[in-house]
Design an enzyme around this catalytic site. Structure first.
Site, PDB file in Angstrom:
ATOM      1  CE  LYS A   9      -0.539  -7.179   2.581  1.00  0.00           C
ATOM      2  NZ  LYS A   9       0.101  -5.987   2.770  1.00  0.00           N
ATOM      3  CE1 TYR A  49      -3.388  -3.503  -0.497  1.00  0.00           C
ATOM      4  CE2 TYR A  49      -0.573  -2.918  -0.974  1.00  0.00           C
ATOM      5  CZ  TYR A  49      -2.295  -4.177  -0.671  1.00  0.00           C
ATOM      6  OH  TYR A  49      -1.007  -4.832   0.364  1.00  0.00           O
ATOM      7  CB  THR A  91      -4.923  -4.533   9.269  1.00  0.00           C
ATOM      8  OG1 THR A  91      -5.629  -4.131   8.494  1.00  0.00           O
ATOM      9  CG2 THR A  91      -3.642  -3.681   7.750  1.00  0.00           C
ATOM     10  NE  ARG A 102      -2.185  -9.194   7.092  1.00  0.00           N
ATOM     11  CZ  ARG A 102      -3.193  -8.041   7.360  1.00  0.00           C
ATOM     12  NH1 ARG A 102      -4.271  -8.191   7.974  1.00  0.00           N
ATOM     13  NH2 ARG A 102      -3.263  -7.854   5.844  1.00  0.00           N
ATOM     14  CG  ASN A 112       0.656  -6.182   7.164  1.00  0.00           C
ATOM     15  OD1 ASN A 112       0.736  -6.822   5.628  1.00  0.00           O
ATOM     16  ND2 ASN A 112      -0.653  -5.870   6.792  1.00  0.00           N
ATOM     17  CG  HIS A 115      -4.235  -8.689  -0.277  1.00  0.00           C
ATOM     18  ND1 HIS A 115      -4.277  -7.146   0.419  1.00  0.00           N
ATOM     19  CD2 HIS A 115      -4.545  -8.615  -1.352  1.00  0.00           C
ATOM     20  CE1 HIS A 115      -5.817  -7.316   0.168  1.00  0.00           C
ATOM     21  NE2 HIS A 115      -6.084  -7.884  -1.702  1.00  0.00           N
ATOM     22  CD  GLU A 126      -8.367  -7.033  -4.105  1.00  0.00           C
ATOM     23  OE1 GLU A 126      -7.938  -8.433  -3.558  1.00  0.00           O
ATOM     24  OE2 GLU A 126      -8.147  -5.828  -3.640  1.00  0.00           O
TER      25      GLU A 126
END
Ligand code: RTP
Ligand code: MG
Length: 148
Positions: A9, A49, A91, A102, A112, A115, A126
């Site tokens: 991310k 999302y 998460t 994470r 975080n 993904h 995806e």
């Protein structure tokens, strides 16, 4: 062979964690079959999302994931979808075990670091969304003979 979609991310890219994260999946024995540094257009973020559209954090989530470049990847290997989720950790980084990505690098649920697809259906969807134009690269690796 099973494939999953993983993405560093914007916080992970800014914090120079691409190499660290790629290295973890490489060392585990998974095979990288697609990768690109890219900015996510808002429409793609909203579609990616989409399952969270009604959640109160949806706007923030889309703003964050479009706030800077991400490193999008496709990895393959036996049980890669579930194993990658284990390697990512919970998460919310405060609940993520040490040793997970994470757990080692995150502090807040909104930032975080990574993904990962959560099921075979999500992975297919995806990969289709992010690698529609380029596809993935099918190639054999001799090291796989020492892994399987
Ligand atoms: P991701 O989709 O990003 O891999 O994360 P995930 O499966 O572990 O978690 P998910 O339930 O799909 O949530 C997507 C992202 O939304 C943010 N989130 N914020 N403020 C909140 O309570 C909250 N809950 C989730 C997180 O950044 C999460 O990764
Ligand atoms: Mg998710």
């Amino acid at each position: 062979m099973e494939k999953t979609f993983l993405m560093v991310k914007p916080d992970g890219v800014q914090r120079n964690l691409i190499g660290e994260i790629v290295a973890r999946f490489e060392r585990k024995g998974f095979q990288l079959v697609g990768a690109k540094l890219m900015s996510i257009p808002t429409e793609l973020a909203e579609e990616h999302y989409g399952e969270h559209k009604e959640r109160p954090f949806f706007g923030e989530l889309v703003d964050f994931i479009t706030s800077g470049p991400v490193f999008a990847m496709v990895w393959q290997g036996e049980n890669v979808i579930a194993t990658a989720r284990q390697m990512m950790g919970a998460t919310n980084p405060k609940d993520a075990a040490p040793g997970t990505i994470r757990g080692d690098f995150g502090l807040t649920v909104g930032k975080n670091v990574i993904h990962g697809s959560d099921s075979p259906t999500s992975a297919e969807r995806e990969i289709g969304l992010f690698f529609k134009d380029t596809g993935v690269v099918e190639y054999s690796k001799l090291v796989n003979e020492w892994i399987y």
